[in-house]
Design an enzyme around this catalytic site. Structure first.
Site, mmCIF file in Angstrom:
data_model
loop_
_atom_site.group_PDB
_atom_site.id
_atom_site.type_symbol
_atom_site.label_atom_id
_atom_site.label_comp_id
_atom_site.label_asym_id
_atom_site.label_seq_id
_atom_site.Cartn_x
_atom_site.Cartn_y
_atom_site.Cartn_z
ATOM 1 N N GLN A 250 41.329 39.523 40.492
ATOM 2 C CA GLN A 250 39.822 40.721 40.776
ATOM 3 C C GLN A 250 40.333 40.604 42.430
ATOM 4 O OE1 GLN A 250 36.074 39.033 38.802
ATOM 5 N NE2 GLN A 250 37.471 37.959 37.424
ATOM 6 N N CYS A 251 40.333 39.654 42.671
ATOM 7 C CA CYS A 251 40.015 40.352 44.501
ATOM 8 C C CYS A 251 41.654 41.105 44.646
ATOM 9 C CB CYS A 251 39.975 39.095 45.536
ATOM 10 S SG CYS A 251 38.444 38.072 44.675
ATOM 11 N N THR A 252 41.566 41.623 46.370
ATOM 12 C CA THR A 252 42.711 42.208 46.776
ATOM 13 C C THR A 252 43.384 41.334 47.257
ATOM 14 O OG1 THR A 252 41.444 44.303 46.354
ATOM 15 C CG2 THR A 252 43.259 44.146 48.131
#
Length: 715
Positions: free
Chosen positions: A573-575
């Site tokens: 979900q996070c970059t």
């Protein structure tokens, strides 16, 4: 310079007293240095040719204060194409008598100190002597006060080193003082009144107010008349007193510096032995005979006066605290901080135009309006790079808040932005940009981007429609759009809007150790056969006649964008990227954008690859090749340029999708958002996938006899 150093004692009637002069004082206004800085950066560059300038002075107007020779902003040339053009100013200003001068502005401090000051002074003195010999000084007496200025402008620190010289021809033997009195004492009461009236009339006329040297003739009936120097012969009537007058900037008991070259003119032109002078001074704008002086002097014509090769010696370098040294002024503290920051920020760009990039268009960069969609790791870096290139109008769009994990990677945020739940990124980023550079026009927009694959309920529909309209307005009001979000589907609607409006569009996307930076091609209706209006076409730099359009971010996809965040772990979900990746991609995105602005074909330029020939023909674009896509890998520390053309089945920029959007508007957008297969059905991707799935290969199930050498073919 012994003659300047002699004491001023022994005044009175002694014929052996050498006539003394009070040196000119200089004053360079801040506006002059600002104007010089602007010309140096924007026009002159490294050209150190002499520059014609104009100084201004006026008669002394106070019993305790002398007037200066002043340089103002208008002292410098105003012509943008001709360094030799003279400064422009209005004549007839009683408080600004113009004096011609020459400026030598050096490129380095070492060159400034190494200038041959003796030769420069002599060169200017030769000009004065030539004007005297040719008679020009009689026609235009201001040339008698010609001056010289040498300088070095340190534009990095806003300090200026400078030195004035007021060349004065030295008479040999020198003039001697016979008598010096107040004008009110030398003239009769009737003459005082008449001379005052005549001087006031001369000073109040726009034709003569700024003519600093003149003649005063007084008839036997005490009537005074002021005349030009060229009328000398007309003043030689019987029983007339004739005095030579000049505007004296000095308040002291000795005459001011302009008298020195006036004496040389009188000696050379009229060969007079005994001369009376009126050192004209004022009080509150009117002639002041108490302050003015009448001086009688004896002049002995120098030997070799008629020898054209013989030029009198000259003095005139201005003292600084009684020493012959240059002066230095620093304007950094006196400047408005915003203006100082703006000048410093533009310094690097303006220096580029001196040698490396003369065609750099700073006006285009400062006026272009950029919309940054996404104010995260990429958005922060892109905003700062844009400012470094001189872009001054930046809008950041994001609906997120600053989290504790952001400041280390996202350069526009600090810990304070994370407190109390975190500030909105768009607002915090815009505020940070203004702190970094107060002159930037930065603003934040907080909104969510409607995305395909993220269906909305009936209750949410109005809000989504408002967001779509708001995003449309933002894209429409900007010249370029940067897509810097961290999900694929969030780029879809901005890509569609940019394709429809034919906006410059730059995408930057990150993987863990790889990145993509690309420019989108023009919209499908941007060519000569476009459906856009003729007014819109007038704004396009070049139609893509006969060229294949470059693709957008979605042109190589065979599926429509969907929800990419559902059922993902935290690291998905996070970059999650290597920290050095975002600065590289962001810098390339901005460099690509600046190259588009400076390419002769603009956004219609074909995609170049490494070492390819420029698409514009034989002339190479000023910033090098203009690629379509740049893909890089930190794992291999490699980078490549690629070209991808537009797809007829693209879900974001093909003519089918753009036409459907233009025709149905919000209805089309809601369909794309709520129905996952709508875009694939519309563009034919559904049929393409069906065809691919139904394609069967007819395999030969018979077992080959590999032991049979006859069935083998040697390759």
């Amino acid at each position: 310079m012994a003659q300047e150093e002699k004491s001023r004692s022994g005044r009175g009637s002694s014929s052996s007293t050498i006539l003394q002069f009070v040196p000119f004082n200089s004053l360079a206004d801040e506006g002059f240095w600002h104007r010089l800085s602007s010309l140096k950066l924007n026009k002159y560059g490294i050209d150190d040719s002499p520059i014609p300038i104009t100084g201004f002075y006026a008669p002394c107007s106070h019993s305790q204060v002398s007037n200066h020779l002043t340089l103002l902003a208008e002292s410098l040339p105003i012509g943008e194409n001709d360094q030799s053009s003279m400064p422009a100013f209005s004549r007839g200003n009683r408080n600004r008598c113009p004096v011609p001068g020459t400026l030598y502005n050096t490129n380095t401090l070492e060159t400034f100190h190494a200038l041959d000051k003796k030769s420069l002074l002599k060169e200017e003195a030769n000009k004065i002597w030539e004007d005297i010999r040719t008679g020009r000084a009689v026609e235009d007496s201001a040339v008698l006060s010609r001056f010289l200025l040498i300088s070095f402008a340190d534009l990095k620190n806003w300090s200026f080193h400078y030195w004035f010289a007021f060349p004065a021809l030295v008479l040999d033997p020198p003039a001697t003082l016979v008598e010096s009195k107040r004008a009110s004492e030398w003239f009769t009461p009737e003459e005082v009144k008449s001379v005052s009236v005549a001087c006031n009339g001369w000073r109040n006329s726009s034709l003569t107010a700024d003519v600093p040297f003149f003649l005063i003739s007084i008839a036997s009936n005490s009537h005074a008349t002021i005349r030009h120097l060229k009328d000398w012969e007309a003043c030689q009537a019987d029983n007339q007193k004739v005095l030579f007058g000049f505007y004296d900037p000095c308040h002291e008991k000795d005459p001011g510096w302009p008298l020195r070259n006036f004496l040389a003119l009188i000696s050379s032109r009229w060969n007079l032995k005994s001369v009376h002078f009126l050192c004209y001074r004022e009080s509150r704008g009117f002639a002041d005979m108490e302050l003015s002086l009448v001086i009688e002097a004896l002049i002995t014509a120098p030997q070799g006066l008629n020898d054209r090769q013989l030029v009198p010696n000259a003095v005139g370098w201005e003292k600084n605290k009684n020493k012959y040294v240059s002066r230095c002024i620093n304007l950094a503290k006196s400047m408005d901080p915003t203006r100082l920051a703006e000048s410093a920020a533009d310094l690097n760009l303006k220096l580029m135009r001196w040698r490396a990039l003369p065609s750099l268009n700073l006006d285009k960069l400062s006026s272009v309006k950029c919309l940054l969609i996404g104010a995260g790791t990429l958005g922060c870096q892109v905003a700062r790079m844009l400012m470094a290139w001189g872009v001054r109008k930046i809008t950041l769009l994001d609906n997120g808040r600053v989290a504790m994990s952001n400041p280390l990677r996202q350069s526009l945020y600090t810990l304070d932005d994370c407190l109390n739940g975190g500030d909105f990124k768009a607002f915090a980023a815009a505020k940070s940009l203004k702190r970094i550079f107060p002159a930037v026009e930065a603003k934040g927009e907080v909104m969510a981007i409607p995305m395909p694959g993220h269906p909305v309920t009936n209750q949410e529909e109005k809000s989504v429609v408002d967001d779509c309209n708001r995003l449309y307005d933002l894209v429409d009001s900007h010249d370029a759009v940067f897509l810097l979000t961290d999900t694929r589907e969030s780029r879809w609607l901005p890509t569609l809007l940019c394709a429809s409006a034919n906006k410059i569009t730059i995408t930057a996307a990150l993987g863990f150790d790889s990145f993509l930076v690309m420019r989108h091609g023009p919209g499908p209706f941007s060519s000569a056969h476009a459906k856009t209006s003729s007014a819109d076409m007038d704004n396009l730099t070049l139609s893509d006649k006969g060229r294949k359009r470059l693709g957008c971010y979605f042109c190589n996809d065979v599926v429509a964008p969907t929800d990419s965040t559902a059922n993902r772990t935290l690291d998905q979900q996070c970059t999650v990227t290597r920290p050095g990746l975002a600065p590289i991609a962001s810098s390339l995105a901005v460099e690509l954008f600046v190259s588009i602005l400076h390419h002769p074909d603009g956004m219609f330029a074909e995609g170049d690859i490494t070492n390819s020939t420029s698409s514009s023909g034989s002339s190479e674009p000023p910033l090098g090749i203009l690629p379509h896509q740049i893909r890089g890998s930190l794992f291999q520390f490699s980078q490549m340029t690629l070209v991808g053309h537009s797809s007829n089945s693209c879900t974001a920029c093909c003519d089918t999708v753009v036409s459907e959007y233009r025709e149905k508007g919000i209805e089309f957008l809601l369909q794309a958002i709520n129905h996952p297969t709508y875009l694939e059905d519309l563009t034919g991707l559904t049929e393409l996938k069906k065809s691919a799935n139904s394609f069967n290969l007819d395999w030969d199930d018979e077992k080959d006899d590999y032991d049979d050498d006859d069935d083998c073919v040697e390759i």
